[in-house]
Design an enzyme around this catalytic site. Structure first.
Site, PDB file in Angstrom:
ATOM      1  CB  THR A 201       8.248   8.043  36.600  1.00 20.86           C
ATOM      2  OG1 THR A 201       7.719   8.169  37.916  1.00 20.86           O
ATOM      3  CG2 THR A 201       7.134   7.726  35.626  1.00 20.86           C
ATOM      4  CB  THR A 241      -1.201   8.116  46.587  1.00 21.01           C
ATOM      5  OG1 THR A 241      -2.170   7.199  46.128  1.00 21.01           O
ATOM      6  CG2 THR A 241      -1.682   8.689  47.881  1.00 21.01           C
ATOM      7  CD  GLU A 328      10.359  12.865  43.320  1.00 14.35           C
ATOM      8  OE1 GLU A 328      10.019  12.464  42.197  1.00 14.35           O
ATOM      9  OE2 GLU A 328      10.071  13.995  43.752  1.00 14.35           O
ATOM     10  CG  ASN A 468      10.600  17.377  42.793  1.00 13.89           C
ATOM     11  OD1 ASN A 468       9.723  16.927  42.081  1.00 13.89           O
ATOM     12  ND2 ASN A 468      11.025  16.749  43.883  1.00 13.89           N
TER      13      ASN A 468
END
EC number: 2.3.1.35
Length: 473
Positions: A201, A241, A328, A468
């Protein structure tokens, strides 16, 4: 599970200059162009894969923005195999988690034929319709395998999904893509790598490992272990996770397989953290088809079991660490080692607390040797035995990646005169180890045991917030 981010192209990665807070990761699947140069070293150029397992990916277009890249993956065994899985502890367990649990319970971990995965949509918090979608995915693979199930409760394929929570799957697209993937099943390295890409993703690179090994009972017989995983955010265990699929051609009974996986996960996928969030979908599955032959592992007391436990745990740690390296917005890979603890559980709890601390993570991003934040996290760790943490015998140091002497920050509760220039040099490196000694540097001192706990985590950067904040766009 929230990871609607795939490699840089199943949803293109947009790299912004530093002045724009770094890279924005939109849902995207990593491709040869989009993979950052610094991450290419983690992608294997070749591999040796377990006998009897075939894999493939296919394009379904789960997200409308994905017009060409594979987002449905199959991992199939040519023969029925043993299987075990560890699932998220999040109360809002996604439909594929519930269905996979049912499959394993119904079959008692035996007679499993494989796993089907989609990226781009988590199929989480989707009600009865979501459960039916997951069951249809499983049944469709069984049909392609030539072993159609007699009903929705009798399937032999596990299901995994990753993506945005709260949205229904475009199930017709997925069901149409499964036969395409099945017709392309193969065992080549390129196919394994393409399949690892299909489950991504916001990952910036596909995460795939393989290795060969022998066991004490068959020293001349080669066995293989392969695994792929995905995850870059919403990473924090128990068991939450990410998604991971491990396959081996060792013959192992379902009960022994479950014990092996539980031990390995506790010291690998349940010992990593990116942001402290526990996903709704996360699943690690281990499949063993016995295609390489030899003596079957059926008990936890055999030499083969002990050897397999060591091999699997080490392998799972390496695979889990790839997730942290792709965190990220991450710029650092940090190992925290808590030693001289009365128990492994206490050591791991303290290491986990340090790994989750936003203040520790931001200090490391800023290359600031602010050991007070580490000490603070040690001091508020929950669930540890009385007397485990005693300030007067606690020491903290940085262990440089170049193997040079540790930089001592605190010794037996007393601060050291820190060489700030050396600290700055150490913190320039991508890798760092933080060592916390609970026994004042003396193993077993004052009744303490010699147990240690390890955790792996990354720093927090401006980019994490940017990624995010834009996650669903």
């Amino acid at each position: 599970m929230r990871n609607p981010k795939s490699f840089c192209v199943v949803a293109g990665f947009v790299r912004l200059p530093k002045s724009s807070l770094g890279q924005v990761r939109y849902y995207s699947i990593p491709n040869d162009v989009s993979i950052p140069a610094s991450k290419g070293k983690f992608i294997p150029g070749s591999g040796t894969y377990p006998k009897g397992f075939l894999v493939a990916g296919a394009h379904a277009g789960v997200k409308e923005s994905n017009t060409q890249f594979p987002d449905v993956a199959l991992i199939c065994s040519e023969t029925p195999c043993s299987a075990a899985a560890v699932f998220t502890t999040n109360k809002f367990q996604a439909a594929p988690v519930q269905v996979s649990k049912q499959v394993l319970e119904k079959r008692q971990g035996a007679g499993i034929r494989g796993v089907v995965i989609n990226s781009g949509c988590a199929n989480a918090v989707t009600g009865k319709g979501g459960l039916e979608d997951a069951k249809m995915m499983s049944a469709k693979v069984d049909e392609c395998n030539g072993t159609p199930s007699t009903g929705p409760q009798d399937t032999s394929t596990l299901v995994m999904s990753t993506g945005v929570i709260g949205q229904r799957l475009p199930i017709k697209k997925i069901l149409d893509a499964i036969p395409t993937a099945h017709s392309n099943l193969a065992s080549t390295h390129s196919t394994w790598l393409a399949t690892a890409r299909a489950i991504c993703t916001t990952d910036t690179f596909p995460k795939l490992l393989s290795r060969t090994f022998t066991l004490p009972s068959s020293p001349n017989r080669q066995y293989c272990l392969a695994g792929m995983t995905k995850g870059a955010g919403m990473i924090h265990p128990n068991m939450a996770t990410l998604l991971g699929i491990l396959c081996t051609d060792v013959p192992i009974s379902p009960s022994a397989l479950k014990a092996l996986l539980t031990h390995a996960v506790s010291r690998s996928f349940n010992a990593i953290s990116i942001d402290g969030d526990t996903s709704t979908n996360d699943t690690i599955a281990l499949l063993a088809n016995g295609a390489a032959g030899g003596e079957a592992i059926t008990t936890t007391s055999s030499q083969d079991y002990a050897a397999m436990q060591t091999i699997l745990t080490s392998f799972a740690q390496s695979l889990a660490q790839l997730v942290v390296r792709d965190g990220e917005g991450a710029t650092k890979f940090i190992t925290v080692r808590v030693c001289n603890s009365p128990s492994h559980a206490d050591a791991k709890a303290i290491a986990s607390t340090i790994a989750r601390s936003p203040l520790v993570k931001t200090a490391l991003y800023g290359k600031d040797a602010n050991w007070g934040r580490i000490l603070c996290a040690i001091g508020y760790a929950q669930g540890i035995a009385e007397g485990t943490v005693v300030p007067e015998r606690t020491s903290v140091s940085f262990r440089p990646v170049d193997g040079s002497a540790e930089l001592k920050l605190l010794v037996n509760g007393e601060p050291e005169a820190v060489d700030e220039e050396r600290a700055a040099r150490i913190l320039q490196d991508e890798d760092l180890e933080i060592v916390v000694d609970l026994g004042g540097g003396q193993k077993g001192e004052k009744g303490l045991g010699g147990e240690e706990g390890l955790y792996w985590f990354c720093d927090f950067s401006h980019e994490y917030v940017t990624i995010n904040g834009d996650y669903r766009t």
